[in-house]
Design a protein around this motif. Structure first.
Motif, short mmCIF file in Angstrom:
data_model
loop_
_atom_site.label_atom_id
_atom_site.label_comp_id
_atom_site.label_asym_id
_atom_site.label_seq_id
_atom_site.Cartn_x
_atom_site.Cartn_y
_atom_site.Cartn_z
N VAL A 1 3.19 16.81 -0.38
CA VAL A 1 2.24 15.85 -0.97
C VAL A 1 2.51 14.46 -0.45
CG1 VAL A 1 1.54 14.75 -3.15
CG2 VAL A 1 1.79 17.23 -3.04
N ARG A 2 3.77 14.07 -0.37
CA ARG A 2 4.11 12.73 0.12
C ARG A 2 3.65 12.55 1.57
NH1 ARG A 2 7.48 8.12 -1.13
NH2 ARG A 2 6.75 6.74 0.50
N ALA A 3 3.86 13.55 2.40
CA ALA A 3 3.42 13.47 3.80
C ALA A 3 1.91 13.35 3.89
CB ALA A 3 3.92 14.68 4.59
N ALA A 4 1.19 14.13 3.09
CA ALA A 4 -0.27 14.08 3.11
C ALA A 4 -0.78 12.71 2.65
CB ALA A 4 -0.85 15.18 2.23
N ALA B 1 -2.12 5.89 6.13
CA ALA B 1 -2.04 5.32 7.48
C ALA B 1 -3.38 5.43 8.20
CB ALA B 1 -0.95 6.02 8.29
N VAL B 2 -4.05 6.56 8.04
CA VAL B 2 -5.38 6.73 8.65
C VAL B 2 -6.36 5.73 8.04
CG1 VAL B 2 -7.35 8.32 8.85
CG2 VAL B 2 -5.03 9.13 9.32
N GLY B 3 -6.28 5.55 6.73
CA GLY B 3 -7.16 4.59 6.07
C GLY B 3 -6.92 3.17 6.55
N VAL B 4 -5.66 2.79 6.72
CA VAL B 4 -5.34 1.44 7.22
C VAL B 4 -5.86 1.27 8.63
CG1 VAL B 4 -3.42 -0.04 7.95
CG2 VAL B 4 -3.39 1.02 5.69
N ARG B 5 -5.70 2.31 9.46
CA ARG B 5 -6.21 2.21 10.83
C ARG B 5 -7.73 2.05 10.84
NH1 ARG B 5 -5.19 6.96 14.76
NH2 ARG B 5 -6.74 7.87 13.42
N ARG B 6 -8.42 2.76 9.97
CA ARG B 6 -9.87 2.64 9.90
C ARG B 6 -10.28 1.24 9.46
NH1 ARG B 6 -11.17 8.40 7.11
NH2 ARG B 6 -10.96 9.65 9.00
N LEU B 7 -9.52 0.65 8.53
CA LEU B 7 -9.86 -0.68 8.03
C LEU B 7 -9.50 -1.80 9.00
CD1 LEU B 7 -8.79 -0.39 4.29
CD2 LEU B 7 -11.13 -0.57 5.18
N LEU C 1 4.05 6.04 -5.28
CA LEU C 1 4.01 6.31 -6.73
C LEU C 1 2.95 7.35 -7.06
CD1 LEU C 1 4.36 2.66 -8.07
CD2 LEU C 1 6.06 4.48 -8.20
N ALA C 2 1.80 7.21 -6.44
CA ALA C 2 0.73 8.18 -6.67
C ALA C 2 1.15 9.57 -6.18
CB ALA C 2 -0.55 7.73 -5.96
N ALA C 3 1.80 9.63 -5.04
CA ALA C 3 2.25 10.92 -4.49
C ALA C 3 3.24 11.58 -5.43
CB ALA C 3 2.88 10.72 -3.11
N GLY C 4 4.15 10.81 -6.00
CA GLY C 4 5.11 11.37 -6.94
C GLY C 4 4.44 11.95 -8.17
N ALA C 5 3.46 11.23 -8.69
CA ALA C 5 2.74 11.72 -9.87
C ALA C 5 1.95 12.99 -9.56
CB ALA C 5 1.80 10.63 -10.40
N VAL C 6 1.27 12.99 -8.43
CA VAL C 6 0.48 14.17 -8.03
C VAL C 6 1.41 15.36 -7.78
CG1 VAL C 6 -0.99 15.14 -6.22
CG2 VAL C 6 -1.47 12.87 -7.15
N VAL D 1 0.85 -1.19 0.00
CA VAL D 1 0.00 0.00 0.00
C VAL D 1 0.88 1.25 0.00
CG1 VAL D 1 -1.70 1.33 1.33
CG2 VAL D 1 -1.90 -1.16 1.16
N GLY D 2 1.92 1.23 0.81
CA GLY D 2 2.84 2.36 0.88
C GLY D 2 3.56 2.61 -0.44
#
Length: 90
Positions: free
Chosen positions: A69-72, A78-84, A19-24, A13-14
């Motif tokens: 962007v990478r930190a966000a 991490a918040v999403g993983v905790r919720r799941l 990769l998504a953070a780099g593109a954004v 997931v990380g």
């Protein structure tokens, strides 16, 4: 989820989030550079037609945008993983 299993489960997931953070971040930087400098292309470090100040300003801006962007994205993941899962990925 134990610590090791949690880390192993979050790793793919990380990677995808990275990769998504780099593109954004790249897209955001290009738009900010257009607005700030009025130029479609940011200078590269080896562009002999650009001055030191312009090259260093572009690099600093790009680094700041990428880091934010990478930190966000990492924090959101991490918040999403905790919720799941109910556990914070370490």
């Amino acid at each position: 989820m134990s610590g090791r299993i949690g880390k192993a489960a979050y790793k793919p997931v990380g990677v995808l989030l990275g990769l998504a953070a780099g593109a954004v971040a790249g897209m955001v930087f290009r738009q900010v550079w257009k607005l700030a400098a009025g130029d479609d292309d940011a200078p590269s470090a080896t562009d002999e037609d650009r001055h030191w100040g312009e090259v260093l300003a572009a690099a600093a801006l790009q680094g700041a945008i990428f880091s934010a962007v990478r930190a966000a994205v990492d924090r959101g993941g991490a918040v999403g993983v905790r919720r799941l899962t109910g556990h914070w990925p370490d």
